[in-house]
Design a protein around this motif. Structure first.
Motif, PDB file in Angstrom:
ATOM      1  N   ALA A 362      91.519  -6.969  57.479  1.00 12.37           N
ATOM      2  CA  ALA A 362      92.366  -7.027  56.288  1.00 12.37           C
ATOM      3  C   ALA A 362      92.290  -8.402  55.637  1.00 12.37           C
ATOM      4  CB  ALA A 362      93.818  -6.725  56.663  1.00 12.37           C
ATOM      5  N   GLU A 363      92.551  -8.449  54.330  1.00 12.54           N
ATOM      6  CA  GLU A 363      92.668  -9.728  53.631  1.00 12.54           C
ATOM      7  C   GLU A 363      94.011 -10.362  54.008  1.00 12.54           C
ATOM      8  OE1 GLU A 363      90.591 -11.275  51.719  1.00 12.54           O
ATOM      9  OE2 GLU A 363      89.040  -9.745  51.438  1.00 12.54           O
ATOM     10  N   PRO A 364      94.022 -11.591  54.555  1.00 11.18           N
ATOM     11  CA  PRO A 364      95.267 -12.200  55.024  1.00 11.18           C
ATOM     12  C   PRO A 364      96.341 -12.287  53.947  1.00 11.18           C
ATOM     13  CG  PRO A 364      93.382 -13.471  55.765  1.00 11.18           C
ATOM     14  CD  PRO A 364      92.853 -12.455  54.797  1.00 11.18           C
ATOM     15  N   GLU A 365      95.929 -12.521  52.683  1.00  4.85           N
ATOM     16  CA  GLU A 365      96.918 -12.676  51.611  1.00  4.85           C
ATOM     17  C   GLU A 365      97.553 -11.345  51.215  1.00  4.85           C
ATOM     18  OE1 GLU A 365      93.770 -13.440  51.490  1.00  4.85           O
ATOM     19  OE2 GLU A 365      93.478 -15.578  51.047  1.00  4.85           O
ATOM     20  N   ARG A 366      96.953 -10.231  51.654  1.00  5.90           N
ATOM     21  CA  ARG A 366      97.456  -8.911  51.274  1.00  5.90           C
ATOM     22  C   ARG A 366      97.695  -8.048  52.514  1.00  5.90           C
ATOM     23  NH1 ARG A 366      96.059  -7.124  45.765  1.00  5.90           N
ATOM     24  NH2 ARG A 366      95.173  -8.861  44.598  1.00  5.90           N
ATOM     25  N   VAL A 367      98.176  -8.665  53.556  1.00 12.64           N
ATOM     26  CA  VAL A 367      98.335  -7.948  54.814  1.00 12.64           C
ATOM     27  C   VAL A 367      99.260  -6.744  54.666  1.00 12.64           C
ATOM     28  CG1 VAL A 367     100.228  -9.424  55.633  1.00 12.64           C
ATOM     29  CG2 VAL A 367      98.790  -8.212  57.282  1.00 12.64           C
ATOM     30  N   GLY A 368     100.299  -6.862  53.851  1.00 13.41           N
ATOM     31  CA  GLY A 368     101.204  -5.743  53.642  1.00 13.41           C
ATOM     32  C   GLY A 368     100.511  -4.572  52.967  1.00 13.41           C
ATOM     33  N   GLU A 369      99.738  -4.865  51.922  1.00 14.20           N
ATOM     34  CA  GLU A 369      99.021  -3.814  51.192  1.00 14.20           C
ATOM     35  C   GLU A 369      98.025  -3.105  52.102  1.00 14.20           C
ATOM     36  OE1 GLU A 369      95.640  -3.709  47.719  1.00 14.20           O
ATOM     37  OE2 GLU A 369      97.316  -5.107  47.444  1.00 14.20           O
ATOM     38  N   TYR A 370      97.299  -3.869  52.919  1.00 12.37           N
ATOM     39  CA  TYR A 370      96.303  -3.277  53.801  1.00 12.37           C
ATOM     40  C   TYR A 370      96.967  -2.437  54.894  1.00 12.37           C
ATOM     41  CZ  TYR A 370      92.155  -5.560  51.860  1.00 12.37           C
ATOM     42  OH  TYR A 370      91.113  -5.930  51.044  1.00 12.37           O
ATOM     43  N   GLN A 371      98.060  -2.955  55.469  1.00 17.02           N
ATOM     44  CA  GLN A 371      98.773  -2.177  56.471  1.00 17.02           C
ATOM     45  C   GLN A 371      99.400  -0.924  55.851  1.00 17.02           C
ATOM     46  OE1 GLN A 371      99.028  -2.568  59.920  1.00 17.02           O
ATOM     47  NE2 GLN A 371      97.311  -3.932  59.484  1.00 17.02           N
ATOM     48  N   GLY A 372      99.807  -1.040  54.588  1.00 13.83           N
ATOM     49  CA  GLY A 372     100.340   0.118  53.888  1.00 13.83           C
ATOM     50  C   GLY A 372      99.298   1.205  53.731  1.00 13.83           C
ATOM     51  N   MET A 373      98.077   0.821  53.374  1.00 15.21           N
ATOM     52  CA  MET A 373      96.990   1.793  53.260  1.00 15.21           C
ATOM     53  C   MET A 373      96.702   2.443  54.610  1.00 15.21           C
ATOM     54  SD  MET A 373      94.556   3.554  52.073  1.00 15.21           S
ATOM     55  CE  MET A 373      94.616   3.042  50.358  1.00 15.21           C
ATOM     56  N   PHE A 374      96.681   1.641  55.660  1.00 17.55           N
ATOM     57  CA  PHE A 374      96.405   2.153  56.995  1.00 17.55           C
ATOM     58  C   PHE A 374      97.467   3.173  57.401  1.00 17.55           C
ATOM     59  CE2 PHE A 374      95.224   1.801  61.505  1.00 17.55           C
ATOM     60  CZ  PHE A 374      93.848   1.705  61.385  1.00 17.55           C
ATOM     61  N   ALA A 375      98.731   2.826  57.140  1.00 17.20           N
ATOM     62  CA  ALA A 375      99.834   3.722  57.485  1.00 17.20           C
ATOM     63  C   ALA A 375      99.827   4.972  56.613  1.00 17.20           C
ATOM     64  CB  ALA A 375     101.164   2.990  57.344  1.00 17.20           C
ATOM     65  N   MET A 376      99.474   4.827  55.339  1.00 22.41           N
ATOM     66  CA  MET A 376      99.455   5.974  54.441  1.00 22.41           C
ATOM     67  C   MET A 376      98.396   6.979  54.875  1.00 22.41           C
ATOM     68  SD  MET A 376      98.973   6.176  50.279  1.00 22.41           S
ATOM     69  CE  MET A 376      97.196   5.899  50.320  1.00 22.41           C
ATOM     70  N   ALA A 377      97.226   6.500  55.244  1.00 21.85           N
ATOM     71  CA  ALA A 377      96.170   7.400  55.697  1.00 21.85           C
ATOM     72  C   ALA A 377      96.617   8.165  56.935  1.00 21.85           C
ATOM     73  CB  ALA A 377      94.896   6.609  55.990  1.00 21.85           C
ATOM     74  N   PHE A 378      97.267   7.469  57.855  1.00 22.20           N
ATOM     75  CA  PHE A 378      97.769   8.122  59.060  1.00 22.20           C
ATOM     76  C   PHE A 378      98.813   9.189  58.711  1.00 22.20           C
ATOM     77  CE2 PHE A 378     100.908   8.435  62.474  1.00 22.20           C
ATOM     78  CZ  PHE A 378     100.105   8.765  63.552  1.00 22.20           C
ATOM     79  N   SER A 379      99.703   8.851  57.781  1.00 20.17           N
ATOM     80  CA  SER A 379     100.755   9.788  57.383  1.00 20.17           C
ATOM     81  C   SER A 379     100.177  11.040  56.736  1.00 20.17           C
ATOM     82  CB  SER A 379     101.734   9.108  56.415  1.00 20.17           C
ATOM     83  OG  SER A 379     102.421   8.042  57.045  1.00 20.17           O
ATOM     84  N   ILE A 380      99.108  10.865  55.942  1.00 22.60           N
ATOM     85  CA  ILE A 380      98.450  12.030  55.329  1.00 22.60           C
ATOM     86  C   ILE A 380      97.873  12.932  56.413  1.00 22.60           C
ATOM     87  CG2 ILE A 380      96.500  12.774  53.914  1.00 22.60           C
ATOM     88  CD1 ILE A 380      96.963  10.282  52.185  1.00 22.60           C
ATOM     89  N   GLY A 381      97.229  12.318  57.408  1.00 24.32           N
ATOM     90  CA  GLY A 381      96.681  13.094  58.515  1.00 24.32           C
ATOM     91  C   GLY A 381      97.756  13.875  59.247  1.00 24.32           C
ATOM     92  N   MET A 382      98.900  13.226  59.501  1.00 20.95           N
ATOM     93  CA  MET A 382      99.987  13.894  60.212  1.00 20.95           C
ATOM     94  C   MET A 382     100.579  15.027  59.376  1.00 20.95           C
ATOM     95  SD  MET A 382     100.101  12.630  63.174  1.00 20.95           S
ATOM     96  CE  MET A 382     101.647  13.307  63.764  1.00 20.95           C
ATOM     97  N   MET A 383     100.563  14.882  58.063  1.00 20.48           N
ATOM     98  CA  MET A 383     101.111  15.921  57.194  1.00 20.48           C
ATOM     99  C   MET A 383     100.317  17.218  57.315  1.00 20.48           C
ATOM    100  SD  MET A 383     101.944  15.682  53.110  1.00 20.48           S
ATOM    101  CE  MET A 383     100.239  15.434  52.618  1.00 20.48           C
ATOM    102  N   PHE A 384      99.014  17.089  57.503  1.00 16.46           N
ATOM    103  CA  PHE A 384      98.162  18.280  57.599  1.00 16.46           C
ATOM    104  C   PHE A 384      97.923  18.733  59.042  1.00 16.46           C
ATOM    105  CE2 PHE A 384      96.881  16.541  53.430  1.00 16.46           C
ATOM    106  CZ  PHE A 384      97.075  17.672  52.650  1.00 16.46           C
ATOM    107  N   THR A 385      98.487  18.009  60.004  1.00 15.92           N
ATOM    108  CA  THR A 385      98.245  18.325  61.410  1.00 15.92           C
ATOM    109  C   THR A 385      98.613  19.755  61.793  1.00 15.92           C
ATOM    110  OG1 THR A 385      98.358  16.040  62.202  1.00 15.92           O
ATOM    111  CG2 THR A 385      98.935  17.757  63.767  1.00 15.92           C
ATOM    112  N   PRO A 386      99.818  20.267  61.434  1.00 20.05           N
ATOM    113  CA  PRO A 386     100.152  21.635  61.855  1.00 20.05           C
ATOM    114  C   PRO A 386      99.123  22.664  61.401  1.00 20.05           C
ATOM    115  CG  PRO A 386     102.112  20.513  61.066  1.00 20.05           C
ATOM    116  CD  PRO A 386     100.954  19.622  60.731  1.00 20.05           C
TER     117      PRO A 386
END
Length: 431
Positions: A362-386
């Protein structure tokens, strides 16, 4: 990648260096103030989360009176809101006080939990569930951004491992508390239990508000309007690919929570109580092994290798689970226990490896944005899991397990390739 600055935003001075990583995770909690406060807040809020996870479906079904289809819609809508707040939390963590953001999301989650007794029909249940899950996912991203600023290198992965260990302890305690309404099975018991969940969640808010100012973005702390440095996550194909591959591998969480219980109930002769026993096996192993197996995964090559091992292990686990169909109850129970043990090792290793990669790339100056993208991708995966679990293992048996094994192995090897290429670009020697 250069590490984020460790300059204190409270005083403008460099804070004292963090203590060397203690060998025991409990000692690590008391060694640093930020980790101590995050761990305490996570423990308390996870108790509420454990209660919510355990009773939600039954509460909506037996107390509110929703149909299975309506419950599915409620949970899917809540997951969709969680996708949005995951990314929103990361973006805001780079622009406003991460401490206040975390407190705000926790407050939303806690107040929504307190409103669950008023969810007497479908639409109120949808709104309340969306607020609970949205607040929880946003808070998780804010915590990830805080860890990215407060710690560097191996300390980040160690901090994430500590918090995951503490989280599992809290969820286990919450699950035990939730056993009370399941035994009593009256509306009043469910109301009281959701009140406990709300109180625990809100109590954690008063712990995390004491976090020091150095966990906030420098832009917020300095009150400047200068453009932030670093490349946007949307302009980083490597990180976007990492997030997508990690989300695919994250289906293993959905397998444990959704796919495996349905498989046990409909495709094996194992007793249904094995669902609870397997959860205990998973929780105990994560608490015992997450810290030691996470060491060194801030190194790009090691993180990639660990993820590859997790992928191979998860593919073998799918084979073990598939073998439980058509055998006697005793053998099915033994295979399920072996499978969950391997599954948990893969879960622990994959978590450690992806944590390291998600911060180091991740870019150190945008750690929140990068972690947000990482978490969002995971959340999308979990949404379609069932739906994915239904289409693979439940409807197609062995063929479905082969598909899942291929997804796990392919996504893991893809992340390994990204890690090794990044290590070469960073000039890391081969080990």
């Amino acid at each position: 990648m250069p590490a984020p600055s460790n300059i204190s935003t409270d005083t403008g001075k460099t804070p004292p260096p963090l203590s060397p990583a203690p060998r025991h995770w409990l000692a690590a909690v008391f060694a640093d103030r930020v980790l101590r406060l995050l761990a305490a807040g996570t423990l308390v809020s996870s108790i509420g989360r454990g209660v919510f996870m355990t009773v939600t479906v039954l509460y909506l079904t037996f107390i509110v009176g929703l149909s299975v289809a309506e419950v599915a819609v409620v949970l899917t809508a809540a997951s969709a809101v969680g996708v949005a707040t995951s990314m929103l939390g990361g973006i805001l963590a780079d622009r406003v006080s991460a401490r206040r953001l975390l407190v705000s999301f926790v407050a939303i989650e806690g107040l929504a939990l307190a409103c669950f007794p008023f969810a007497g029909s479908f639409w109120p249940a949808v709104v309340i569930a969306c607020l609970v899950v949205g607040g929880n996912r946003g808070a998780n991203t804010a915590r990830s951004a805080i860890i990215g600023r407060a710690f560097t290198g191996s300390e980040r992965v160690g901090a994430r491992a500590v918090l995951r260990t503490v989280q599992n302890i809290g969820v286990a305690v919450g699950g035990a508390i939730a056993a009370v309404p399941l035994l009593i099975n009256t509306p009043q018991a469910y109301y009281a239990t959701t009140g406990v969940a709300a109180a625990a969640t809100l109590a954690s808010m008063f712990i995390t508000v004491r976090l020091p100012g150095r966990v906030d973005a420098a832009r917020h702390a300095d009150s400047t309007r200068a453009p932030r440095g670093g490349r946007s996550v949307w302009k980083s194909p490597r990180y976007l690919a990492l997030a997508v591959l990690s989300a695919l591998f994250g289906l293993q969480f959905g397998l444990a929570e959704v796919g495996l219980p349905l498989w046990i109930a409909h495709r094996t002769d194992a007793p249904i109580v094995m669902v609870s026993i397997l959860l205990v096996i998973n929780t105990v192993l994560v608490i015992a092994l997450q810290m030691p197996l996470s060491r060194g995964t801030h190194d790009l090559r090691r993180a990639g290798n660990v993820v590859a091992i997790a992928g191979i292990t998860m593919a073998l686990t799918c084979g073990i689970y598939s073998a439980t169909a058509g055998v006697g109850p005793g053998l099915a129970v033994a295979l399920l226990a072996i499978g969950m043990t391997a599954h948990t090792f893969a879960e622990i290793l994959s978590s450690a490896g992806t944590w390291g990669l998600s911060y180091e790339l991740a870019e150190p100056e945008r750690v929140g944005e990068y972690q947000g993208m990482f978490a969002m991708a995971f959340s999308i995966g979990m949404m379609f899991t069932p739906g994915i679990m239904a289409l693979t293992v439940i409807q197609n048996g062995m063929a479905g397990w082969v598909v899942l094994a291929t997804i796990f192995l392919g996504s893991a090897l893809g992340m390994t390739a990204i890690a090794r290429r990044a290590a070469v670009n960073a000039g890391q020697p081969k080990t």
